[in-house]
Each structure stands twice: as structure tokens, then as C-alpha cells.
Enzyme design. Structure first.
Site, short mmCIF file in Angstrom:
data_model
loop_
_atom_site.label_atom_id
_atom_site.label_comp_id
_atom_site.label_asym_id
_atom_site.label_seq_id
_atom_site.Cartn_x
_atom_site.Cartn_y
_atom_site.Cartn_z
N ASP A 1 0.85 -1.28 -0.05
CA ASP A 1 -0.04 0.06 0.17
C ASP A 1 0.80 1.30 0.09
O ASP A 1 1.91 1.24 0.56
CB ASP A 1 -0.94 0.00 1.19
CG ASP A 1 -1.96 1.03 1.02
OD1 ASP A 1 -2.42 1.51 0.25
OD2 ASP A 1 -2.76 1.35 2.11
N ASN B 1 -10.76 -3.23 -6.17
CA ASN B 1 -9.80 -2.20 -6.98
C ASN B 1 -10.61 -1.75 -8.18
O ASN B 1 -9.81 -1.05 -9.07
CB ASN B 1 -8.42 -2.74 -6.91
CG ASN B 1 -7.56 -2.58 -5.55
OD1 ASN B 1 -6.75 -3.23 -5.40
ND2 ASN B 1 -7.94 -1.66 -4.84
C1 FPP Z 1 -2.04 0.08 -3.25
O1 FPP Z 1 -1.67 1.41 -3.28
C2 FPP Z 1 -1.46 -0.60 -4.39
C3 FPP Z 1 -2.21 -1.21 -5.44
C4 FPP Z 1 -3.84 -1.26 -5.25
C5 FPP Z 1 -1.59 -1.94 -6.38
C6 FPP Z 1 -0.38 -2.85 -6.20
C7 FPP Z 1 0.10 -3.12 -7.57
C8 FPP Z 1 1.44 -2.80 -7.70
C9 FPP Z 1 2.60 -2.71 -6.66
C10 FPP Z 1 2.00 -3.17 -9.04
C11 FPP Z 1 1.83 -4.47 -9.66
C12 FPP Z 1 2.18 -5.65 -8.89
C13 FPP Z 1 3.41 -6.74 -9.27
C14 FPP Z 1 3.36 -7.64 -8.46
C15 FPP Z 1 3.83 -6.69 -10.44
P1 FPP Z 1 -2.53 2.65 -3.46
O2 FPP Z 1 -2.62 2.95 -4.94
O3 FPP Z 1 -3.69 2.42 -2.69
O4 FPP Z 1 -1.77 3.72 -2.74
P2 FPP Z 1 -2.52 5.07 -1.80
O5 FPP Z 1 -3.16 4.25 -0.62
O6 FPP Z 1 -1.31 5.81 -1.42
O7 FPP Z 1 -3.42 5.77 -3.03
#
Ligand code: FPP
Length: 243
Positions: free
Chosen positions: A25, A73
Site C-alpha cells: 500500500d 480495486n
Molecule cells: C495500493 O496502493 C496498491 C495497489 C492497489 C496496487 C499494487 C500493484 C503493484 C505494486 C504493481 C503490480 C504488482 C506486481 C506484483 C507486478 P494505493 O494505490 O492504494 O496507494 P495509496 O493508498 O497511496 O493511494
């Protein structure tokens, strides 16, 4: 009580959790702080995942499970969903090239139905390669939700019951219907970025997991952060309901 192995290395003299699970996150906030689009945060987050997976393997972790995309998501802007899917596709393609050499098993956990044919195909391919390997295993939770997993498992059980082939329903027998069938429960669940909740991640499996929270945003999470989490884990006394 699970036996946790000791392994010398960067996390010296620490008991290494057999299974670590991470909610990746903070990618969006990391990007926003730098005036970059959220998708840039996901791209750096994907690199962080690669780095942490390598480190986990090197220090003797057996299973690493990460939350890459939740059943919730899809509510994000289409452009962001597409960017995450494209990062996943890129990662899976690269993994297929390297898994055998690096001896890394890779499984996808989640409801594959709405995913693109390409991702489905890549997931089937990584699973087929993994079948031939043993050792370190990465589980990528993709279109995954803990409640969805439990409902799906209940439906699968009911179906078998209807057909007369289901075992007696116990906690142990029910686990076989979960995506995590055969995988030990996580010893340590890590959530970076200052949020202190599980957000529907492995809610069945984490019943007795130790939880660790840090303010670091996922793209900034590094080996030292993981050492800190493992150090905190070593200070915990796990009683599993006993005394
Ligand atoms: C949460 O951060 C992250 C996600 C919903 C996506 C995670 C995806 C990746 C790390 C990329 C793809 C993965 C791999 C394994 C290749 P957020 O977007 O909710 O962050 P925020 O809370 O700061 O908005």
C-alpha cells in the site's frame, strides 16, 4: 506451534517467518508527493515487490504472499486499472523467463474470471512451471478478496456435498476449498503506509498472524524495513490461544 527456521544472513540470528504476507500500500501517495501520476507509483511498487521477493528468498522465507489487486480495486479509474494490469502482465512474462533458473514458484490467488485472456494464460503458464519446482513460493493475490474467497469455498463445498462427495466440514477440511489450499498460514502480515487494517486480505488465514504496520510507503519499503518487521516479529510471543 509452527517451527520457524533460523537462518544467518542480513536478518542475523533472527527466527525467519516461514510465510510473510504483504499489503503493498501507498503507491498512489508516494507518486502524489512527487507530483507524478499514481501509475508511476505502481511501477516503482512493482520494482519494490521484485526486490523484496528476492530478499525473502535469500534469507530463507518459504512463502511470500502479496496483495496486488483486490476485488474492490475495479472501482479505480479505468486508466489506473489498465496500468496495474499491464505491470502484472509484464511481470508475469518476465517471471516465466526466469522462474526455473531462479527456482521461484509463482501462483496467482483470486477470481480469474474477469481477468484478460492474456493474464489468464500467463497465470496458467506460471502455475504449470511451478508444479515442476520446489522451494520458495510467491503468491500473487489478484482480483482477490478474503470474503469472496470464503464464499467461493463455501459454494464449492456445497456443490461437492450435493454430489455426495464432500468430507465432514471442519476448519481443516474447509481450508482445502480456499485459494490457499496447501499453503501454511502467514506468520507475519505487513502493511506499510500507515494504514492499520487488513482490507479483506487473507482474513481466514491471518487469524493468528502477527501484524506489523509501518509508515513507510510501499515504493520506499526496502530490505532494512523488512529486517525491522522481522525483528518486531521476533519480540512477539505467539500463543495461538494457549498460555
Ligand atoms: C495500493 O496502493 C496498491 C495497489 C492497489 C496496487 C499494487 C500493484 C503493484 C505494486 C504493481 C503490480 C504488482 C506486481 C506484483 C507486478 P494505493 O494505490 O492504494 O496507494 P495509496 O493508498 O497511496 O493511494
Amino acid at each position: 506451534m509452527k517451527i520457524l527456521r533460523k537462518k544467518a544472513g542480513a536478518a542475523d540470528n533472527l527466527r525467519i517467518p516461514r510465510h510473510i504476507a504483504i499489503i503493498m500500500d501507498g503507491n498512489g501517495r508516494w507518486a502524489k508527493k512527487r507530483g507524478m501520476p499514481r501509475t508511476a507509483g505502481h511501477a516503482v511498487g512493482a520494482e519494490t515487490f521484485r526486490k523484496i521477493a528476492t530478499y525473502c528468498k535469500n534469507i530463507g522465507v518459504d512463502y511470500l504472499t502479496v496483495y496486488a489487486f483486490s476485488t474492490e480495486n475495479w472501482k479505480r479509474p479505468a486508466e489506473e486499472v489498465a496500468a496495474i494490469m499491464s505491470l502484472l502482465e509484464k511481470y508475469l512474462n518476465e517471471a516465466i523467463e526466469k522462474m526455473e533458473k531462479d527456482k521461484i514458484r509463482l501462483y496467482i490467488m483470486g477470481n480469474m474470471t474477469p481477468l484478460s485472456p492474456k493474464i489468464k494464460e500467463l497465470a496458467a503458464h506460471t502455475a504449470a512451471i511451478s508444479e515442476k519446482l520446489s522451494g520458495f513460493q510467491v503468491n500473487l493475490c489478484l482480483n482477490y478478496g478474503g470474503r469472496d474467497e470464503i464464499v467461493r469455498a463455501a459454494k464449492r463445498y456445497a456443490e461437492e456435498y450435493k454430489n455426495g462427495g464432500a468430507p465432514e466440514l471442519t476448519e481443516e477440511s474447509f481450508e482445502r476449498y480456499l485459494y490457499s489450499n496447501g499453503i501454511p498460514d502467514p506468520d507475519l502480515v505487513i502493511r506499510p503506509s500507515g494504514e492499520m487494517r487488513l482490507s479483506n486480505f487473507l482474513i481466514w488465514q491471518s487469524a493468528y498472524s502477527e501484524l506489523y504496520f509501518t509508515d513507510a510507503l510501499w515504493p520506499d519499503f526496502d530490505e532494512k524495513e523488512l529486517d525491522r518487521a522481522i525483528t518486531a516479529f521476533n519480540r512477539r510471543e505467539r500463543r495461538f490461544g494457549g498460555i
